[in-house]
Design a protein around this motif. Structure first.
Motif, PDB file in Angstrom:
ATOM      1  N   CYS A 192      10.550  -2.067   5.226  1.00 34.01           N
ATOM      2  CA  CYS A 192      11.915  -2.127   5.847  1.00 34.01           C
ATOM      3  C   CYS A 192      11.679  -1.486   7.236  1.00 34.01           C
ATOM      4  O   CYS A 192      11.921  -2.085   8.243  1.00 34.01           O
ATOM      5  N   PRO A 193      11.286  -0.307   7.506  1.00 32.64           N
ATOM      6  CA  PRO A 193      11.026   0.342   8.928  1.00 32.64           C
ATOM      7  C   PRO A 193       9.750   0.123   9.516  1.00 32.64           C
ATOM      8  O   PRO A 193       9.700  -0.449  10.680  1.00 32.64           O
ATOM      9  N   TRP A 194       8.749  -0.345   8.665  1.00 36.59           N
ATOM     10  CA  TRP A 194       7.391  -0.691   9.142  1.00 36.59           C
ATOM     11  C   TRP A 194       7.421  -1.956   9.866  1.00 36.59           C
ATOM     12  O   TRP A 194       6.539  -2.148  11.020  1.00 36.59           O
ATOM     13  N   ALA A 195       7.999  -2.980   9.565  1.00 36.33           N
ATOM     14  CA  ALA A 195       7.789  -4.112  10.008  1.00 36.33           C
ATOM     15  C   ALA A 195       9.095  -4.539  10.662  1.00 36.33           C
ATOM     16  O   ALA A 195       9.276  -5.900  11.249  1.00 36.33           O
ATOM     17  N   ASP A 208       0.876  -1.189   0.109  1.00 36.12           N
ATOM     18  CA  ASP A 208       0.284   0.016  -0.027  1.00 36.12           C
ATOM     19  C   ASP A 208       0.709   1.364   0.059  1.00 36.12           C
ATOM     20  O   ASP A 208       0.662   2.147   0.646  1.00 36.12           O
ATOM     21  N   GLY A 209       1.901   1.422  -0.601  1.00 35.17           N
ATOM     22  CA  GLY A 209       2.821   2.430  -0.753  1.00 35.17           C
ATOM     23  C   GLY A 209       3.675   2.521   0.189  1.00 35.17           C
ATOM     24  O   GLY A 209       4.615   3.352   0.241  1.00 35.17           O
TER      25      GLY A 209
END
Length: 271
Positions: A186-189, A181-182
Motif C-alpha cells: 500500500c505505501p510501497w507502490a 517479501d513482508g
C-alpha cells in the motif's frame, strides 16, 4: 401515530419515490481532508449541480463527520429526499466500521449505518470509498458492461482496490495491502511513493508492475482499471506494464467516489 407525523412520513416517502423516478441520487465522498458531494444524474453519471466540498472536521470523529456530511447535503435545495450514498475510508461490514484510514480511530466498531441514518433523517447507503470508485467505473466508466473479473485499483496516498465479478461488487477486498517479501504494498507502490522515496518513473513503475503481477497471480482478472490522481499521467506508465490482463485508465476521475456512492444509494433504495 399523530396525523402530522403520518403526513410528514408520507410526504418523505413520496419525495423519495419522486427522486428515484427522476433518476437522481446524492453521493457524498468522505476523505481525510475534505467531504465532497453532489446530486448525480443516474442516466448519465454526470452531476446535476456543481460539486460542493467542506473540510473534514478535526478530529474526524464519527459524530462530527456525520454532522458535516448532513449539512453539506442540506445545502442543496429540492433534493432532501432523494437516495443518499456515503463513502468512508474504511471497511464496512454488516453496518459496522471495521477500520479507519485518515479518520479518527474512534470509528472502529461504530454502527456506521445507524450513525448516518440518524444524521440524515433517512436511510443511507454506506460503503468503502474504493468500492464506490470501482462502482463508478463499472457503471459508467472504463469497465462498463465488462464481463468476468474486473480489478479496479486507485493509486494515491495508498492503494485502494475494488473487485467485481460480472458487474457484482465483492466488497472490502483491501487488496492494496497485499504483502511482497513482508512489505505492505500500500505505501510501497502507491503514487505517493514516487515523490516520497524520490523515485524515477522507471523505478516506480517497476514497483507497480510487481504489485499488479502479484495481485494478478491471485485473482486472475479479465480487466485491470487504474485510477487515482496519477492516472492523469497514464500514458507515462500504463504502456510499460506487462500483465496478462488488459490494463486501462479509469474514466471517472476524482468524482468517482461521489458517483459510485450515488449509484449504490439508488440500488439500495430499490432493494
Amino acid at each position: 401515530m399523530s396525523p402530522d407525523l403520518l403526513e410528514t412520513r408520507l410526504t418523505d416517502r413520496q419525495s423519495s419515490i419522486a427522486g428515484r423516478a427522476r433518476g437522481i441520487a446524492f453521493g457524498i465522498d468522505i476523505g481525510g481532508t475534505g467531504i465532497k458531494g453532489a446530486p448525480v444524474d443516474l442516466a448519465t453519471g454526470l452531476f446535476c449541480e456543481p460539486r460542493r466540498t467542506v473540510a473534514t472536521p478535526s478530529p474526524a470523529t464519527p459524530q462530527a463527520v456525520a454532522r458535516a456530511a448532513a449539512e453539506l447535503r442540506a445545502g442543496f435545495d429540492g433534493l432532501a429526499s432523494v437516495p443518499v450514498g456515503v463513502t468512508v475510508p474504511a471497511v464496512v461490514r454488516k453496518r459496522i466500521v471495521r477500520t479507519a484510514a485518515n479518520i479518527d480511530p474512534s470509528w472502529i466498531g461504530i454502527d456506521g449505518q445507524s450513525l448516518f441514518d440518524e444524521a440524515f433523517g433517512t436511510p443511507v447507503a454506506l460503503l468503502n470509498d474504493a468500492d464506490a470508485a470501482g462502482l463508478a467505473e463499472v457503471t459508467r466508466g472504463a469497465a462498463q458492461g465488462e464481463p468476468g473479473v474486473v480489478f479496479v485499483v486507485t493509486l494515491g496516498t495508498g492503494i485502494g482496490s475494488a473487485l467485481f465479478v460480472d458487474g457484482r461488487l465483492v466488497p472490502n477486498t483491501e487488496l492494496g495491502h497485499l504483502r511482497i517479501d513482508g512489505f505492505d504494498c500500500c505505501p510501497w507502490a502507491s503514487a505517493a511513493a514516487l515523490t516520497r522515496d524520490n523515485l524515477s518513473w522507471a523505478d516506480w513503475v517497476s514497483r507497480v508492475q510487481e504489485y499488479l503481477a502479484f495481485a494478478e497471480s491471485l485473482i486472475w482478472p479479465d480487466l485491470i482499471v487504474i485510477g487515482g490522481g496519477i492516472s492523469a499521467e497514464a500514458e507515462r506508465f500504463l504502456p510499460l506494464l506487462q500483465l496478462d490482463a488488459p490494463v486501462v485508465r479509469a474514466r471517472m476521475g476524482n468524482d468517482s467516489g461521489i458517483i459510485g456512492a450515488a449509484y449504490e444509494a439508488h440500488a439500495a433504495a430499490l432493494r
